[in-house]
Scaffold this active site. Structure first.
Site, PDB file in Angstrom:
ATOM      1  N   GLU A  79      31.470 -21.282  -1.729  1.00  0.00           N
ATOM      2  CA  GLU A  79      31.035 -22.179  -2.066  1.00  0.00           C
ATOM      3  C   GLU A  79      29.337 -21.957  -3.570  1.00  0.00           C
ATOM      4  O   GLU A  79      29.609 -21.972  -4.291  1.00  0.00           O
ATOM      5  CB  GLU A  79      30.436 -23.415  -1.554  1.00  0.00           C
ATOM      6  CG  GLU A  79      31.397 -24.384  -1.098  1.00  0.00           C
ATOM      7  CD  GLU A  79      32.312 -23.801   0.270  1.00  0.00           C
ATOM      8  OE1 GLU A  79      31.503 -23.398   0.884  1.00  0.00           O
ATOM      9  OE2 GLU A  79      33.067 -24.483   1.480  1.00  0.00           O
TER      10      GLU A  79
ATOM     11  N   HIS B 251      31.489 -32.806   8.931  1.00  0.00           N
ATOM     12  CA  HIS B 251      32.768 -33.289   7.984  1.00  0.00           C
ATOM     13  C   HIS B 251      32.198 -34.903   7.755  1.00  0.00           C
ATOM     14  O   HIS B 251      33.220 -35.426   7.500  1.00  0.00           O
ATOM     15  CB  HIS B 251      33.920 -32.573   8.481  1.00  0.00           C
ATOM     16  CG  HIS B 251      34.655 -31.668   8.448  1.00  0.00           C
ATOM     17  ND1 HIS B 251      33.785 -30.290   8.686  1.00  0.00           N
ATOM     18  CD2 HIS B 251      35.455 -31.511   7.931  1.00  0.00           C
ATOM     19  CE1 HIS B 251      34.725 -29.630   8.247  1.00  0.00           C
ATOM     20  NE2 HIS B 251      35.007 -29.746   7.468  1.00  0.00           N
TER      21      HIS B 251
END
Lengths: 324, 319
Positions: free
Chosen positions: A60, A129
């Site tokens: 990322e 998450h």
């Protein structure tokens, strides 16, 4: 009007904008052949090829940084973070680079970058998450932040994001992808900084965003049965923030509840409460109430997660209290 | 060798200009005219100039907070640079960025960076942009030895390899990761061997030899332009000044500094120009005088420049 899902609406926005502007390109993990974990980019690799739908390693910081470089050199990249929680991995590139580049350069560069991601709980994805982090991005100057609650806004706001010359953090909700709603076939955009009044009402102003808007509407219907007339406002963007629509509503209702799925502590509700007491104190007849996630990591087990996250009942309780 | 006499003189002039610029900036810092951190590139001018001279004006570049040398070599107006250091409206960032954020896309400069390693993925993106455009522009990212341990740099190396992006990773190994010997912070003999693990060809050059730096960087640039992908260059260099103004340098010996100072390119390169390239002493003298006059003008311009307008404090947060 035809009805399509939130995911389809997002895909249409990407597709139509990519067709309109060849500088738009997508980067992200599994967004090509797989079509993204929520299938939002399905079919786009076939249509636009690997130069415009660029599959990245699980990296990322690297690919958001590359997107910043692409944006500074004339491209209009959309970088997809599979889960909002992964934004922390790319946080330097978002907060220190993309957000500040224009200011630090005295206006010599612009960074037309969209970071698309999804957040929220309710699916048992546990603490890494399920976070709702819009307040973090709202806090850092230089980023715009959009959170559509329905298919119409998803398409219209994403088009606005892709046409904006600034970094935009575009936050979807994982439990909205399969929700359906009316979406016109013809081209339209939804401007940033314009909240939507989802339901007019005279007794309580209920401000919300993202998936919590659905809970707010449910709570408002239940309150109506008890004779409480709730006005539901969907913020749609937190930067820019449409304070005016909130204040106009308050002039009528004199009571404010803010509901969101992000943690209570320093959530957008805290900011709205502060702004309202600075700008509209005289219109308040009761303390402002917040409905939010508990200040704990989002737990896994259903019985725990249901308690940690706010639902329609929590919002209804707050509405009752604010008029009591 | 493709370098002509005029190129060599221009290299010397740019190196000297950078050295004198940084000395003037240190002076301003000590006088309190310059706020915040200043990280001079004194001692690393040959590395900066040799590498940047291998680029075209339209090539893209990111560098670091020790980046004044790269930026000036790439074409940033040093008057705008100095005015920025003094926080003036005429500065390259209009006084909003300071020493560590010089940026000018007109000369391909996509920013110095105050975050170690952060410029590397940005340069990979810029290189990908050039590749997607079908142009033969390349990108270069300068970073220090300390960046070799940053995730962003390592991720950028991998992306560049995976995408075969036309980018040069230029590591200026000045032996110290800020105030700590890099040798204590890694498990390999060289930094260059890191790159090989990513499938990126690497080379090691003498950063105190401006001509060698130029030639080796030119090879990497040519490979990138021809579609051959990234290259990693480790230049052995040394800063003859502390990490920043105020660094008392307990981590290195005076002897070590003196050893490198004996090879200081600002001193040795003009000697070499006379001996090896038969350039007359008076031509070198003329450059020195030219640079002195330029520095005086740069300092005057900066000091006499107006302050930024406070009413524009919010300008450029958004486009």
């Amino acid at each position: 009007m035809r009805e399509i899902t939130y995911a389809q609406a997002l895909r249409e926005a990407l597709d139509e904008e990519m067709e309109r502007d060849p500088n738009i390109l997508l980067l992200g993990e599994d967004i090509g052949v797989y079509g993204g974990v929520f299938k939002v980019t399905e079919g786009l690799l076939e249509k636009y090829g690997p130069d415009r739908v660029i599959e990245t390693p699980i990296s990322e910081a690297g690919f958001v940084g590359a997107a910043v470089g692409l944006a500074m050199t004339g491209k209009r990249p959309m970088a997809e973070l599979m889960f909002m929680d992964f934004a922390w991995v790319a946080s330097d590139q978002i907060f220190n680079q993309a957000a500040k580049m224009r200011y630090m350069s005295g206006g010599r560069v612009k960074v037309p970058l969209v970071i698309r991601t999804q957040q929220g709980g309710g699916r048992g994805n546990a603490a890494q998450h399920s976070q709702s982090l819009e307040a973090v991005f709202t806090h850092i100057p230089g980023l715009k932040v959009a959170l559509p609650s329905n298919p119409y806004d998803a398409k219209g706001l994403l088009k606005t994001a892709l046409r904006d010359d600034n970094p935009v953090v575009f936050i979807e909700h994982k439990l909205l992808y399969n929700t359906k709603g009316p979406v016109p076939v013809e081209d339209y955009t939804v401007p940033f900084g314009q909240a939507a009044i989802k339901r007019p009402g005279d007794d309580v102003t209920l401000v919300s965003l993202s998936r919590t808007v659905l809970h707010a509407l449910e709570a408002a219907e239940a309150a109506a049965e008890e004779g409480i007339d709730v006005e539901v406002i969907d913020l749609r963007t937190t930067v820019p923030l449409d304070l005016d629509t909130i204040v106009q509503s308050l002039k009528k209702t004199n009571r404010l509840v803010v509901a969101h799925e992000a943690h209570r502590r320093l959530g957008i509700g805290a900011e709205i409460a502060a702004l309202v007491q600075e700008h509209a104190f005289d219109y308040l007849d009761a303390p402002i109430l917040r409905v939010a996630a508990m200040d704990i990591p989002i737990p896994y087990s259903r019985v725990l997660e249901d308690v940690a996250l706010p639902g329609p009942q929590d919002i209804l309780d707050a509405v009752r209290r604010v008029v009591a | 060798m493709s370098l002509k006499k005029q190129d060599l003189l221009r290299m010397y002039k740019t190196m000297l200009l950078i050295r004198r610029f940084e000395e003037q900036a240190v002076q301003f810092s000590l006088q309190g005219e310059l706020r915040g951190s200043l990280h001079p590139c004194i001692g690393q001018e040959a590395t900066n100039v040799g590498a940047v001279f291998a680029l075209r004006p339209d090539d893209l570049m990111t560098c670091t907070y020790r980046g004044h040398g790269h930026c000036i070599a790439k074409g940033l107006d040093p008057r705008e640079g100095m005015a920025e250091l003094l926080g003036r409206e005429t500065g390259c960032s209009k006084g909003k960025g300071g020493s560590m954020h010089w940026t000018d896309p007109a000369i391909g400069l996509l920013g110095e960076n105050a975050i170690v390693g952060a410029g590397a993925p940005i340069a990979v993106g810029a290189a990908l942009s050039a590749k997607l455009d079908g142009s033969d522009r390349v990108a270069i990212t300068f970073f220090g030895d300390g960046a070799i341990n940053q995730g962003a740099l390592l991720e950028a190396l991998n992306l560049a390899a995976a995408w075969q992006a036309p980018v040069i990773f230029f590591c200026e190994n000045n032996l110290y990761s800020e105030m700590t010997p890099i040798a204590n912070m890694i498990g390999t003999e060289t930094l260059a061997e890191r790159a090989e693990g990513f499938g990126i060809p690497a080379m090691i050059v003498d950063g105190y030899d401006v001509i060698e730096v130029y030639e080796k960087t030119s090879e990497a640039v040519a490979r990138a332009r021809a579609g051959g992908g990234p290259t990693f260059i480790e230049a052995k260099t040394y800063r003859l000044f502390g990490h920043m103004v105020g660094d008392n340098e307990p981590y290195r010996t005076r002897e070590e500094v003196e050893e490198w100072r004996a090879r200081d390119p600002i001193k040795t390169f003009p000697e070499r120009l006379q001996k090896e390239f038969k350039i007359a002493k008076k031509e070198i003298e003329a450059i020195r005088e030219e640079v002195e006059a330029e520095i005086a003008e740069i300092a005057r311009f900066a000091l006499e420049s107006p302050w930024p307008k406070v009413e524009e404090i919010e300008t450029f947060v958004f486009a």
